[in-house]
Design an enzyme around this catalytic site. Structure first.
Site, PDB file in Angstrom:
ATOM      1  N   SER A  24       0.794  -1.246   0.000  1.00 33.73           N
ATOM      2  CA  SER A  24       0.000   0.000   0.000  1.00 33.73           C
ATOM      3  C   SER A  24       0.816   1.279   0.000  1.00 33.73           C
ATOM      4  O   SER A  24       1.527   1.562   0.976  1.00 33.73           O
ATOM      5  CB  SER A  24      -0.880   0.072   1.262  1.00 33.73           C
ATOM      6  OG  SER A  24      -1.937  -0.800   1.165  1.00 33.73           O
ATOM      7  N   HIS A  55      -2.708   0.142  -5.078  1.00 31.81           N
ATOM      8  CA  HIS A  55      -2.050  -1.097  -5.500  1.00 31.81           C
ATOM      9  C   HIS A  55      -2.061  -1.148  -7.016  1.00 31.81           C
ATOM     10  O   HIS A  55      -3.094  -1.376  -7.630  1.00 31.81           O
ATOM     11  CB  HIS A  55      -2.767  -2.319  -4.925  1.00 31.81           C
ATOM     12  CG  HIS A  55      -2.656  -2.414  -3.442  1.00 31.81           C
ATOM     13  ND1 HIS A  55      -1.745  -3.227  -2.817  1.00 31.81           N
ATOM     14  CD2 HIS A  55      -3.317  -1.764  -2.474  1.00 31.81           C
ATOM     15  CE1 HIS A  55      -1.864  -3.070  -1.508  1.00 31.81           C
ATOM     16  NE2 HIS A  55      -2.812  -2.190  -1.270  1.00 31.81           N
ATOM     17  N   SER A 190      -1.866  -8.571   5.267  1.00 32.79           N
ATOM     18  CA  SER A 190      -1.205  -9.240   4.133  1.00 32.79           C
ATOM     19  C   SER A 190       0.000 -10.022   4.621  1.00 32.79           C
ATOM     20  O   SER A 190       0.096 -10.365   5.794  1.00 32.79           O
ATOM     21  CB  SER A 190      -0.760  -8.182   3.110  1.00 32.79           C
ATOM     22  OG  SER A 190       0.277  -7.367   3.652  1.00 32.79           O
ATOM     23  N   ASN A 213       0.364   4.199  10.932  1.00 32.89           N
ATOM     24  CA  ASN A 213      -0.539   4.724  11.973  1.00 32.89           C
ATOM     25  C   ASN A 213      -0.352   3.872  13.221  1.00 32.89           C
ATOM     26  O   ASN A 213       0.142   2.748  13.138  1.00 32.89           O
ATOM     27  CB  ASN A 213      -2.001   4.626  11.495  1.00 32.89           C
ATOM     28  CG  ASN A 213      -2.387   3.194  11.111  1.00 32.89           C
ATOM     29  OD1 ASN A 213      -2.123   2.759   9.982  1.00 32.89           O
ATOM     30  ND2 ASN A 213      -2.969   2.468  12.039  1.00 32.89           N
ATOM     31  N   HIS A 225      -7.910   5.623   5.178  1.00 32.36           N
ATOM     32  CA  HIS A 225      -7.028   5.043   4.161  1.00 32.36           C
ATOM     33  C   HIS A 225      -6.138   6.128   3.548  1.00 32.36           C
ATOM     34  O   HIS A 225      -4.978   5.889   3.245  1.00 32.36           O
ATOM     35  CB  HIS A 225      -7.852   4.324   3.097  1.00 32.36           C
ATOM     36  CG  HIS A 225      -7.027   3.488   2.162  1.00 32.36           C
ATOM     37  ND1 HIS A 225      -6.254   2.432   2.599  1.00 32.36           N
ATOM     38  CD2 HIS A 225      -6.840   3.558   0.831  1.00 32.36           C
ATOM     39  CE1 HIS A 225      -5.631   1.887   1.559  1.00 32.36           C
ATOM     40  NE2 HIS A 225      -5.973   2.552   0.476  1.00 32.36           N
TER      41      HIS A 225
HETATM   42  N1  HPA Z   1      -4.525  -2.246  10.687  1.00 30.72           N
HETATM   43  C1  HPA Z   1      -4.505  -3.106   9.654  1.00 30.72           C
HETATM   44  N2  HPA Z   1      -3.879  -2.873   8.514  1.00 30.72           N
HETATM   45  C2  HPA Z   1      -3.228  -1.699   8.390  1.00 30.72           C
HETATM   46  C3  HPA Z   1      -3.196  -0.750   9.421  1.00 30.72           C
HETATM   47  C4  HPA Z   1      -3.890  -1.036  10.630  1.00 30.72           C
HETATM   48  O1  HPA Z   1      -3.933  -0.244  11.592  1.00 30.72           O
HETATM   49  N3  HPA Z   1      -2.473   0.299   8.964  1.00 30.72           N
HETATM   50  C5  HPA Z   1      -2.064  -0.010   7.708  1.00 30.72           C
HETATM   51  N4  HPA Z   1      -2.512  -1.226   7.361  1.00 30.72           N
END
Ligand code: HPA
Length: 256
Positions: A24, A55, A190, A213, A225
């Site tokens: 991502s 993606h 993933s 995050n 997102h």
């Molecule tokens: N949780 C799950 N997938 C993720 C997160 C998250 O906080 N941040 C980026 N991908």
């Protein structure tokens, strides 16, 4: 000649020993990558086009610094409705194209107190909380897929445990507290299925999480997102350097 046959011809010429999967928003980490040829996932036997923003769904071959490499821009997720077999498609495609090392990257939520947004984590193990097993298709169960030799190439990074959940929504705060109790340092959707499949195929596997995050409930800001994509871009330079090192290091006794 089909698009894939033409691509394969270029691959055979460059003979890349390693493949990278960029997750991502991480495609900016490929600034040091000089592309020689590329195909859409849909052209590659065993792959299907991805459906998620951020993606790209392209397989490229070229040079990462001085090292010939395959680069998957984007990946296939279990949460998109793909079977574990399809999710593991990039691992099989990389092996079929001659790669012996497989470097997985992902965007993840930080659980460990040191994993603030923008930090990188070297994956030393995972909790596969996604249900099914990709190793069925690979034919061999590898319970410790991450190669010690490659972990040793990332000494400056926290070496942690990645919890792979199904998604596609972020976790509840209660799920994150539970994951932390289970030993998770970061969380995402993933990598675990692909890592097990790749190791089962005899590839030397490394995983790097880019923390975008704090995981749910650990930070007052709501998760979106769009934020994930922006923060992922900021860590791209550091990630690029780590990947370059992983690709350039000598192959260990892969496939032994
Ligand atoms: N949780 C799950 N997938 C993720 C997160 C998250 O906080 N941040 C980026 N991908």
């Amino acid at each position: 000649m089909t698009a894939f046959a033409e691509f394969e011809r270029v691959v055979r010429g460059l003979a890349p020993a390693a493949a990278v999967v960029l997750g991502s928003g991480l495609s900016r980490a490929a600034a040091a990558f000089r592309e020689a040829a590329a195909v859409g996932f849909g052209e590659v036997p065993g792959l299907v086009p991805p459906t998620v923003p951020g993606h790209g769904g392209r397989l490229a071959v070229g040079h990462w610094g001085a090292t010939p490499a395959l680069v998957f821009f984007g990946r296939l997720h279990y949460y998109e409705g793909h079977s574990p077999d399809v999710v593991a498609g990039p691992a099989r495609a990389a092996a079929a194209l001659g790669a012996r090392r497989f470097v997985l990257t992902n965007a993840a939520g930080g659980i460990h107190p040191n994993l603030a947004p923008g930090e990188l984590m070297a994956i030393r193990g995972h909790l596969k909380l996604i249900g099914p097993d990709a190793w069925r298709s690979a034919g061999r169960a590898v319970r410790e897929p991450y190669a010690a030799a490659l972990l040793a190439r990332m000494p400056e990074l926290l070496a942690g445990v990645y919890a792979a959940l199904t998604g596609p929504c972020y976790e509840t705060p209660a799920e994150i507290r539970a994951a932390r109790e289970m030993g998770a340092d970061a969380v995402g959707m993933s990598t675990a299925l692909e890592a097990e499949a790749a190791a089962g195929l005899g590839l030397e596997v490394a995983g790097v999480s880019c923390v975008t995050n704090r995981a749910a409930g650990l930070d007052p800001a709501p998760l979106a997102h769009a934020d994930v994509l922006v923060t992922a871009q900021r860590a791209a330079d550091r990630l690029a350097a780590v990947i370059g090192r992983l690709l350039a290091s000598d192959l260990a006794s892969v496939g032994a």
